[in-house]
Design a protein around this motif. Structure first.
Motif, PDB file in Angstrom:
ATOM      1  N   GLU A  26      36.875  31.616  31.255  1.00  0.00           N
ATOM      2  CA  GLU A  26      36.725  32.825  30.444  1.00  0.00           C
ATOM      3  C   GLU A  26      36.332  34.008  31.335  1.00  0.00           C
ATOM      4  OE1 GLU A  26      36.785  34.718  26.630  1.00  0.00           O
ATOM      5  OE2 GLU A  26      37.339  32.671  27.171  1.00  0.00           O
ATOM      6  N   THR A  27      35.386  33.773  32.215  1.00  0.00           N
ATOM      7  CA  THR A  27      34.912  34.830  33.109  1.00  0.00           C
ATOM      8  C   THR A  27      36.011  35.270  34.069  1.00  0.00           C
ATOM      9  OG1 THR A  27      32.653  34.003  32.942  1.00  0.00           O
ATOM     10  CG2 THR A  27      33.141  35.413  34.824  1.00  0.00           C
ATOM     11  N   SER A  28      36.784  34.325  34.596  1.00  0.00           N
ATOM     12  CA  SER A  28      37.819  34.701  35.572  1.00  0.00           C
ATOM     13  C   SER A  28      38.927  35.516  34.913  1.00  0.00           C
ATOM     14  CB  SER A  28      38.389  33.474  36.282  1.00  0.00           C
ATOM     15  OG  SER A  28      39.199  32.718  35.421  1.00  0.00           O
ATOM     16  N   VAL A  29      39.292  35.185  33.682  1.00  0.00           N
ATOM     17  CA  VAL A  29      40.337  35.941  32.985  1.00  0.00           C
ATOM     18  C   VAL A  29      39.846  37.359  32.683  1.00  0.00           C
ATOM     19  CG1 VAL A  29      41.657  36.099  30.837  1.00  0.00           C
ATOM     20  CG2 VAL A  29      41.533  33.923  32.059  1.00  0.00           C
ATOM     21  N   HIS A  30      38.612  37.485  32.235  1.00  0.00           N
ATOM     22  CA  HIS A  30      38.094  38.819  31.934  1.00  0.00           C
ATOM     23  C   HIS A  30      37.817  39.634  33.198  1.00  0.00           C
ATOM     24  CE1 HIS A  30      38.320  38.389  27.719  1.00  0.00           C
ATOM     25  NE2 HIS A  30      37.575  37.305  27.729  1.00  0.00           N
ATOM     26  N   ARG A  31      37.515  38.954  34.297  1.00  0.00           N
ATOM     27  CA  ARG A  31      37.390  39.669  35.571  1.00  0.00           C
ATOM     28  C   ARG A  31      38.743  40.253  35.952  1.00  0.00           C
ATOM     29  NH1 ARG A  31      35.895  36.218  40.561  1.00  0.00           N
ATOM     30  NH2 ARG A  31      38.056  35.640  40.305  1.00  0.00           N
ATOM     31  N   ALA A  32      39.821  39.473  35.764  1.00  0.00           N
ATOM     32  CA  ALA A  32      41.165  39.988  36.044  1.00  0.00           C
ATOM     33  C   ALA A  32      41.468  41.190  35.154  1.00  0.00           C
ATOM     34  CB  ALA A  32      42.209  38.889  35.845  1.00  0.00           C
ATOM     35  N   ASP A  33      41.075  41.130  33.882  1.00  0.00           N
ATOM     36  CA  ASP A  33      41.271  42.270  32.982  1.00  0.00           C
ATOM     37  C   ASP A  33      40.574  43.515  33.525  1.00  0.00           C
ATOM     38  OD1 ASP A  33      42.660  40.684  31.152  1.00  0.00           O
ATOM     39  OD2 ASP A  33      40.897  40.340  29.890  1.00  0.00           O
ATOM     40  N   ALA A  34      39.310  43.356  33.914  1.00  0.00           N
ATOM     41  CA  ALA A  34      38.526  44.489  34.396  1.00  0.00           C
ATOM     42  C   ALA A  34      39.124  45.042  35.693  1.00  0.00           C
ATOM     43  CB  ALA A  34      37.072  44.075  34.613  1.00  0.00           C
ATOM     44  N   GLN A  35      39.541  44.167  36.594  1.00  0.00           N
ATOM     45  CA  GLN A  35      40.107  44.631  37.850  1.00  0.00           C
ATOM     46  C   GLN A  35      41.439  45.341  37.634  1.00  0.00           C
ATOM     47  OE1 GLN A  35      39.806  40.838  39.935  1.00  0.00           O
ATOM     48  NE2 GLN A  35      38.070  41.619  41.118  1.00  0.00           N
ATOM     49  N   GLN A  36      42.269  44.809  36.719  1.00  0.00           N
ATOM     50  CA  GLN A  36      43.532  45.478  36.422  1.00  0.00           C
ATOM     51  C   GLN A  36      43.282  46.840  35.778  1.00  0.00           C
ATOM     52  OE1 GLN A  36      45.479  42.277  34.240  1.00  0.00           O
ATOM     53  NE2 GLN A  36      46.738  41.792  36.016  1.00  0.00           N
ATOM     54  N   ALA A  48      40.750  48.746  36.235  1.00  0.00           N
ATOM     55  CA  ALA A  48      40.204  49.637  37.256  1.00  0.00           C
ATOM     56  C   ALA A  48      41.227  49.964  38.345  1.00  0.00           C
ATOM     57  CB  ALA A  48      38.962  49.005  37.893  1.00  0.00           C
ATOM     58  N   GLY A  49      42.374  49.268  38.323  1.00  0.00           N
ATOM     59  CA  GLY A  49      43.405  49.512  39.323  1.00  0.00           C
ATOM     60  C   GLY A  49      43.056  49.005  40.702  1.00  0.00           C
ATOM     61  N   VAL A  50      42.224  47.950  40.751  1.00  0.00           N
ATOM     62  CA  VAL A  50      41.848  47.374  42.039  1.00  0.00           C
ATOM     63  C   VAL A  50      42.520  46.010  42.195  1.00  0.00           C
ATOM     64  CG1 VAL A  50      39.654  48.624  42.097  1.00  0.00           C
ATOM     65  CG2 VAL A  50      39.724  46.316  41.150  1.00  0.00           C
ATOM     66  N   PRO A  51      42.679  45.547  43.436  1.00  0.00           N
ATOM     67  CA  PRO A  51      43.302  44.234  43.648  1.00  0.00           C
ATOM     68  C   PRO A  51      42.500  43.118  42.965  1.00  0.00           C
ATOM     69  CG  PRO A  51      43.117  45.428  45.720  1.00  0.00           C
ATOM     70  CD  PRO A  51      42.336  46.205  44.693  1.00  0.00           C
ATOM     71  N   LEU A  52      43.226  42.124  42.491  1.00  0.00           N
ATOM     72  CA  LEU A  52      42.576  40.983  41.855  1.00  0.00           C
ATOM     73  C   LEU A  52      41.888  40.128  42.907  1.00  0.00           C
ATOM     74  CD1 LEU A  52      45.338  39.826  39.340  1.00  0.00           C
ATOM     75  CD2 LEU A  52      43.368  41.294  38.904  1.00  0.00           C
ATOM     76  N   THR A  53      40.702  39.639  42.562  1.00  0.00           N
ATOM     77  CA  THR A  53      40.001  38.706  43.429  1.00  0.00           C
ATOM     78  C   THR A  53      40.799  37.402  43.430  1.00  0.00           C
ATOM     79  OG1 THR A  53      37.878  39.681  42.858  1.00  0.00           O
ATOM     80  CG2 THR A  53      37.838  37.459  43.787  1.00  0.00           C
ATOM     81  N   PRO A  54      41.156  36.871  44.591  1.00  0.00           N
ATOM     82  CA  PRO A  54      41.933  35.623  44.624  1.00  0.00           C
ATOM     83  C   PRO A  54      41.181  34.469  43.949  1.00  0.00           C
ATOM     84  CG  PRO A  54      41.882  36.654  46.785  1.00  0.00           C
ATOM     85  CD  PRO A  54      40.889  37.393  45.928  1.00  0.00           C
ATOM     86  N   LEU A  55      41.944  33.615  43.306  1.00  0.00           N
ATOM     87  CA  LEU A  55      41.393  32.417  42.669  1.00  0.00           C
ATOM     88  C   LEU A  55      41.771  31.207  43.503  1.00  0.00           C
ATOM     89  CD1 LEU A  55      42.428  33.159  38.981  1.00  0.00           C
ATOM     90  CD2 LEU A  55      40.134  33.344  39.953  1.00  0.00           C
ATOM     91  N   PRO A  56      40.848  30.306  43.763  1.00  0.00           N
ATOM     92  CA  PRO A  56      41.208  29.084  44.483  1.00  0.00           C
ATOM     93  C   PRO A  56      42.274  28.304  43.709  1.00  0.00           C
ATOM     94  CG  PRO A  56      38.818  29.324  44.338  1.00  0.00           C
ATOM     95  CD  PRO A  56      39.418  30.364  43.437  1.00  0.00           C
ATOM     96  N   ALA A  57      43.217  27.731  44.423  1.00  0.00           N
ATOM     97  CA  ALA A  57      44.331  27.023  43.789  1.00  0.00           C
ATOM     98  C   ALA A  57      43.847  25.902  42.864  1.00  0.00           C
ATOM     99  CB  ALA A  57      45.274  26.461  44.850  1.00  0.00           C
ATOM    100  N   ARG A  58      42.868  25.138  43.303  1.00  0.00           N
ATOM    101  CA  ARG A  58      42.382  24.023  42.479  1.00  0.00           C
ATOM    102  C   ARG A  58      41.763  24.523  41.179  1.00  0.00           C
ATOM    103  NH1 ARG A  58      38.138  19.387  44.515  1.00  0.00           N
ATOM    104  NH2 ARG A  58      38.062  18.281  42.537  1.00  0.00           N
ATOM    105  N   PHE A  59      41.000  25.622  41.249  1.00  0.00           N
ATOM    106  CA  PHE A  59      40.403  26.215  40.052  1.00  0.00           C
ATOM    107  C   PHE A  59      41.492  26.714  39.108  1.00  0.00           C
ATOM    108  CE2 PHE A  59      38.967  30.037  37.818  1.00  0.00           C
ATOM    109  CZ  PHE A  59      37.873  29.537  37.122  1.00  0.00           C
TER     110      PHE A  59
END
Length: 190
Positions: free
Chosen positions: A61-71, A73-84
């Protein structure tokens, strides 16, 4: 156990949002780390324990909403580990879209195959019908997966973000019926 209703959330001013979110995150981490391993509480998807369910659910939930906030704000998305990210794809396919609440239906039935190219064993076959989707984990090359109407391949992070409608499907390799990614885009994100 039944869920409880939390108190109504405050409506902080814009300049109070970041501190409010950080404080909430801090309390979440404390609650998860401080909870007993045999915690009994409500969960809405199967898991090895309620604590494991809530830790997993809140991480995604947190990672999806972080992507929302970063998008936003127009900033690059924080990479997500492949396993996660592969775990998040699994949660979405075998959890959210295994219930009657899923709006992802196809008539006539269709089959969608998803493969995370950077995560060993991260391969799923989703059978879409007029009922809830049925997902099986299918290792690459496994004949039990059977033929698919559409196959989508790419890094787990891209699959994860596309399945949550945070990334366009053209960031992935789509083979076969292009209507299935469009069906997902319209009806797949919970």
């Amino acid at each position: 156990m039944e869920p409880s209703r939390p108190a109504e959330a405050p409506e902080p001013a814009d300049d109070e949002l970041v501190p409010w979110l950080r404080e909430g995150h801090h309390h979440l981490v404390l609650a998860l780390h401080g909870a007993p391993r045999d915690l009994e509480t409500w969960a809405f998807l199967p898991a090895s324990s309620p604590l494991a369910f809530w830790a997993r659910r809140q991480a995604h939930e947190t990672s999806v909403h972080r992507a929302d906030a970063q998008q936003a704000a127009g900033v690059p998305l924080t990479p997500l580990p492949a396993r996660f990210a592969a775990d998040g794809v699994d949660e979405l396919l075998t959890g959210f879209h295994s219930t009657a609440r899923s709006a992802l239906h196809a008539d006539p039935p269709r089959t969608l195959r998803l493969h995370a190219t950077d995560s060993p064993g991260a391969d799923w076959t989703v059978r879409l019908t007029d009922g809830p989707p049925q997902t099986v984990r299918t290792p690459v090359g496994d004949a039990d997966g059977g033929p698919a109407d559409c196959t989508v391949e790419g890094p787990a992070e891209r699959l994860y973000l596309a399945l949550w409608n945070r990334l366009p499907w053209d960031a992935l390799k789509v083979t076969g019926d292009p209507a299935l990614p469009e069906l997902w885009r319209e009806h797949g994100a919970p």
